[in-house]
Design a protein around this motif. Sequence first.
Motif, PDB file in Angstrom:
ATOM      1  N   PHE A  76       0.809  -1.221   0.000  1.00  0.00           N
ATOM      2  CA  PHE A  76       0.000   0.000   0.000  1.00  0.00           C
ATOM      3  C   PHE A  76       0.845   1.275   0.000  1.00  0.00           C
ATOM      4  CE2 PHE A  76      -2.806  -3.157   2.015  1.00  0.00           C
ATOM      5  CZ  PHE A  76      -3.864  -3.117   1.120  1.00  0.00           C
ATOM      6  N   ALA A  77       2.160   1.142  -0.255  1.00  0.00           N
ATOM      7  CA  ALA A  77       3.036   2.308  -0.228  1.00  0.00           C
ATOM      8  C   ALA A  77       3.913   2.424  -1.468  1.00  0.00           C
ATOM      9  CB  ALA A  77       3.925   2.273   1.014  1.00  0.00           C
ATOM     10  N   PHE A  78       4.335   1.289  -2.009  1.00  0.00           N
ATOM     11  CA  PHE A  78       5.257   1.284  -3.134  1.00  0.00           C
ATOM     12  C   PHE A  78       4.550   0.845  -4.427  1.00  0.00           C
ATOM     13  CE2 PHE A  78       7.796   0.709   0.655  1.00  0.00           C
ATOM     14  CZ  PHE A  78       8.891   1.522   0.448  1.00  0.00           C
ATOM     15  N   LEU A  79       5.260   1.084  -5.547  1.00  0.00           N
ATOM     16  CA  LEU A  79       4.857   0.615  -6.871  1.00  0.00           C
ATOM     17  C   LEU A  79       3.532   1.241  -7.317  1.00  0.00           C
ATOM     18  CD1 LEU A  79       5.881  -3.115  -6.324  1.00  0.00           C
ATOM     19  CD2 LEU A  79       7.266  -1.247  -7.264  1.00  0.00           C
ATOM     20  N   SER A  80       3.110   0.878  -8.538  1.00  0.00           N
ATOM     21  CA  SER A  80       1.902   1.472  -9.104  1.00  0.00           C
ATOM     22  C   SER A  80       1.374   0.577 -10.209  1.00  0.00           C
ATOM     23  CB  SER A  80       2.210   2.867  -9.680  1.00  0.00           C
ATOM     24  OG  SER A  80       2.972   2.755 -10.873  1.00  0.00           O
ATOM     25  N   ALA A  81       0.230   0.947 -10.756  1.00  0.00           N
ATOM     26  CA  ALA A  81      -0.329   0.194 -11.882  1.00  0.00           C
ATOM     27  C   ALA A  81       0.553   0.299 -13.113  1.00  0.00           C
ATOM     28  CB  ALA A  81      -1.733   0.697 -12.193  1.00  0.00           C
ATOM     29  N   ALA A  82       1.415   1.321 -13.160  1.00  0.00           N
ATOM     30  CA  ALA A  82       2.308   1.529 -14.307  1.00  0.00           C
ATOM     31  C   ALA A  82       3.708   0.999 -14.053  1.00  0.00           C
ATOM     32  CB  ALA A  82       2.364   3.014 -14.659  1.00  0.00           C
ATOM     33  N   SER A  83       3.947   0.340 -12.923  1.00  0.00           N
ATOM     34  CA  SER A  83       5.243  -0.290 -12.689  1.00  0.00           C
ATOM     35  C   SER A  83       5.437  -1.411 -13.704  1.00  0.00           C
ATOM     36  CB  SER A  83       5.331  -0.857 -11.270  1.00  0.00           C
ATOM     37  OG  SER A  83       5.313   0.182 -10.302  1.00  0.00           O
ATOM     38  N   ALA A  84       6.648  -1.547 -14.194  1.00  0.00           N
ATOM     39  CA  ALA A  84       6.903  -2.496 -15.283  1.00  0.00           C
ATOM     40  C   ALA A  84       6.461  -3.915 -14.933  1.00  0.00           C
ATOM     41  CB  ALA A  84       8.387  -2.469 -15.640  1.00  0.00           C
ATOM     42  N   ALA A  85       6.768  -4.362 -13.709  1.00  0.00           N
ATOM     43  CA  ALA A  85       6.444  -5.737 -13.332  1.00  0.00           C
ATOM     44  C   ALA A  85       4.946  -5.986 -13.337  1.00  0.00           C
ATOM     45  CB  ALA A  85       7.033  -6.057 -11.959  1.00  0.00           C
ATOM     46  N   TYR A  86       4.160  -5.032 -12.818  1.00  0.00           N
ATOM     47  CA  TYR A  86       2.713  -5.230 -12.745  1.00  0.00           C
ATOM     48  C   TYR A  86       2.034  -4.955 -14.079  1.00  0.00           C
ATOM     49  CZ  TYR A  86       3.110  -6.137  -7.822  1.00  0.00           C
ATOM     50  OH  TYR A  86       3.437  -6.725  -6.615  1.00  0.00           O
ATOM     51  N   ASP A  87       2.591  -4.051 -14.873  1.00  0.00           N
ATOM     52  CA  ASP A  87       2.081  -3.855 -16.220  1.00  0.00           C
ATOM     53  C   ASP A  87       2.208  -5.152 -17.012  1.00  0.00           C
ATOM     54  OD1 ASP A  87       1.491  -1.580 -18.482  1.00  0.00           O
ATOM     55  OD2 ASP A  87       2.867  -3.103 -19.264  1.00  0.00           O
ATOM     56  N   ALA A  88       3.381  -5.789 -16.923  1.00  0.00           N
ATOM     57  CA  ALA A  88       3.609  -7.045 -17.642  1.00  0.00           C
ATOM     58  C   ALA A  88       2.730  -8.163 -17.094  1.00  0.00           C
ATOM     59  CB  ALA A  88       5.080  -7.431 -17.547  1.00  0.00           C
ATOM     60  N   ALA A  89       2.558  -8.224 -15.764  1.00  0.00           N
ATOM     61  CA  ALA A  89       1.733  -9.274 -15.168  1.00  0.00           C
ATOM     62  C   ALA A  89       0.284  -9.160 -15.618  1.00  0.00           C
ATOM     63  CB  ALA A  89       1.821  -9.208 -13.643  1.00  0.00           C
ATOM     64  N   CYS A  90      -0.244  -7.929 -15.671  1.00  0.00           N
ATOM     65  CA  CYS A  90      -1.629  -7.741 -16.107  1.00  0.00           C
ATOM     66  C   CYS A  90      -1.799  -8.083 -17.575  1.00  0.00           C
ATOM     67  CB  CYS A  90      -2.069  -6.301 -15.839  1.00  0.00           C
ATOM     68  SG  CYS A  90      -2.328  -5.938 -14.091  1.00  0.00           S
ATOM     69  N   ARG A  91      -0.779  -7.819 -18.372  1.00  0.00           N
ATOM     70  CA  ARG A  91      -0.833  -8.213 -19.777  1.00  0.00           C
ATOM     71  C   ARG A  91      -0.918  -9.736 -19.904  1.00  0.00           C
ATOM     72  NH1 ARG A  91       0.169  -4.249 -23.394  1.00  0.00           N
ATOM     73  NH2 ARG A  91       0.894  -2.272 -22.507  1.00  0.00           N
ATOM     74  N   ARG A  92      -0.134 -10.429 -19.091  1.00  0.00           N
ATOM     75  CA  ARG A  92      -0.172 -11.889 -19.140  1.00  0.00           C
ATOM     76  C   ARG A  92      -1.537 -12.408 -18.716  1.00  0.00           C
ATOM     77  NH1 ARG A  92       5.042 -11.283 -17.035  1.00  0.00           N
ATOM     78  NH2 ARG A  92       4.393 -11.757 -14.913  1.00  0.00           N
ATOM     79  N   ILE A  93      -2.101 -11.843 -17.655  1.00  0.00           N
ATOM     80  CA  ILE A  93      -3.422 -12.287 -17.198  1.00  0.00           C
ATOM     81  C   ILE A  93      -4.464 -12.060 -18.281  1.00  0.00           C
ATOM     82  CG2 ILE A  93      -5.256 -11.879 -15.525  1.00  0.00           C
ATOM     83  CD1 ILE A  93      -3.073 -11.155 -13.491  1.00  0.00           C
ATOM     84  N   ALA A  94      -4.445 -10.878 -18.901  1.00  0.00           N
ATOM     85  CA  ALA A  94      -5.419 -10.574 -19.957  1.00  0.00           C
ATOM     86  C   ALA A  94      -5.268 -11.525 -21.130  1.00  0.00           C
ATOM     87  CB  ALA A  94      -5.242  -9.122 -20.419  1.00  0.00           C
ATOM     88  N   ARG A  95      -4.025 -11.844 -21.465  1.00  0.00           N
ATOM     89  CA  ARG A  95      -3.776 -12.732 -22.606  1.00  0.00           C
ATOM     90  C   ARG A  95      -4.208 -14.164 -22.314  1.00  0.00           C
ATOM     91  NH1 ARG A  95       1.090 -11.541 -23.110  1.00  0.00           N
ATOM     92  NH2 ARG A  95       2.130 -13.343 -22.164  1.00  0.00           N
ATOM     93  N   TYR A  96      -3.835 -14.670 -21.142  1.00  0.00           N
ATOM     94  CA  TYR A  96      -4.175 -16.045 -20.794  1.00  0.00           C
ATOM     95  C   TYR A  96      -5.688 -16.211 -20.601  1.00  0.00           C
ATOM     96  CZ  TYR A  96       0.469 -18.119 -20.062  1.00  0.00           C
ATOM     97  OH  TYR A  96       1.728 -18.644 -20.242  1.00  0.00           O
ATOM     98  N   ALA A  97      -6.307 -15.253 -19.916  1.00  0.00           N
ATOM     99  CA  ALA A  97      -7.718 -15.390 -19.543  1.00  0.00           C
ATOM    100  C   ALA A  97      -8.678 -14.846 -20.583  1.00  0.00           C
ATOM    101  CB  ALA A  97      -7.970 -14.695 -18.204  1.00  0.00           C
ATOM    102  N   SER A  98      -8.164 -14.207 -21.644  1.00  0.00           N
ATOM    103  CA  SER A  98      -9.022 -13.570 -22.648  1.00  0.00           C
ATOM    104  C   SER A  98     -10.031 -12.657 -21.952  1.00  0.00           C
ATOM    105  CB  SER A  98      -9.737 -14.624 -23.505  1.00  0.00           C
ATOM    106  OG  SER A  98      -8.804 -15.397 -24.217  1.00  0.00           O
ATOM    107  N   ALA A  99      -9.518 -11.832 -21.067  1.00  0.00           N
ATOM    108  CA  ALA A  99     -10.363 -10.966 -20.246  1.00  0.00           C
ATOM    109  C   ALA A  99      -9.775  -9.564 -20.202  1.00  0.00           C
ATOM    110  CB  ALA A  99     -10.471 -11.523 -18.826  1.00  0.00           C
ATOM    111  N   ALA A 100     -10.642  -8.613 -19.865  1.00  0.00           N
ATOM    112  CA  ALA A 100     -10.154  -7.261 -19.577  1.00  0.00           C
ATOM    113  C   ALA A 100      -9.629  -7.233 -18.149  1.00  0.00           C
ATOM    114  CB  ALA A 100     -11.277  -6.248 -19.753  1.00  0.00           C
ATOM    115  N   VAL A 101      -8.537  -6.537 -17.925  1.00  0.00           N
ATOM    116  CA  VAL A 101      -7.956  -6.400 -16.596  1.00  0.00           C
ATOM    117  C   VAL A 101      -7.888  -4.920 -16.256  1.00  0.00           C
ATOM    118  CG1 VAL A 101      -5.947  -6.814 -15.133  1.00  0.00           C
ATOM    119  CG2 VAL A 101      -6.608  -8.514 -16.854  1.00  0.00           C
ATOM    120  N   LEU A 102      -8.556  -4.539 -15.188  1.00  0.00           N
ATOM    121  CA  LEU A 102      -8.549  -3.148 -14.738  1.00  0.00           C
ATOM    122  C   LEU A 102      -7.618  -3.059 -13.535  1.00  0.00           C
ATOM    123  CD1 LEU A 102     -10.036  -0.418 -15.443  1.00  0.00           C
ATOM    124  CD2 LEU A 102     -11.412  -0.880 -13.411  1.00  0.00           C
TER     125      LEU A 102
END
Length: 275
Positions: A119-145
């Motif tokens: 709850f203090a560090f990183l963001s939705a635009a951090s490289a690691a989480y940006d890449a992780a959300c892309r993987r989730i969207a790709r694998y699940a064929s879903a939108a990720v907010l």
Amino acid sequence: MSSDTTPTPTPTPPGQRAKPKPPMSRLMRLSLRAVDWATDATRRADGTLNRLALSVLDPRVPAFSSPCRGVASRDVVLHPPTRLRARLFYPSAAAGGKDERSPPPQPLPVIVFFHGGGFAFLSAASAAYDAACRRIARYASAAVLSVDYRRAPEHRCPAAYDDGIAALRYLDDPKNHGGGAGAAANFAAPSAAPGVDSPAFPPVLLAIGGYDPLQDWQRRYAEMLRGKGKDVRVFEYPNAIHAFYVFPAFDDGRDLMIRIAEFVAESAAGSGGSE
């Protein structure tokens, strides 16, 4: 921070052998130590954070309206009064072909994602989480907010929780399904988040890493939900660290992506196509 990478070591009781370190490459261990160092280096003695230093060590990556490995993204405003933003990821097929302004052929399931960082560090635009959300969207064929919630210490608790509720209300508002974020990915309308005691409480997928220092809390959460008659599916990964899904080098991370895809598909089918 340490809780988002390697677990904090605990003393070994007398007569017991110390648990071996989690299996990973030397390069991965060095990378995790670098993350720990960067976290400690940006935390002041009084508990505040040096956001300027963090912006250098954790630069924000941009959203891409053009598909990147089959997934496009864009930043959206969820709640103007608090300037709450989120990054929306969606499979490129959801753009309706070459023209991303055209609606998708059918609504997408939507996954609301809250990034780590204590709850203090990183963001939705951090490289690691940006890449992780892309993987989730790709694998699940879903939108990720991915919600870019307000962080401490500048924003005290419960600001982050309030932002989570605001994100769910944004999705629950029909006017947002055909415009704004919906202009890129028309997602199925979710029901407002029910309380734990509600009969409408949805099934839960819980992944537990054997080297996660929070695993006891996760198991207690699963037991609490089961005690209330809720559907909880627990996947144990004995060799996994905290937030292991962020690291594509781990086989367990790829397995979890497959589990998430199956879980989303089953949930969408069970609810008639909406999430």
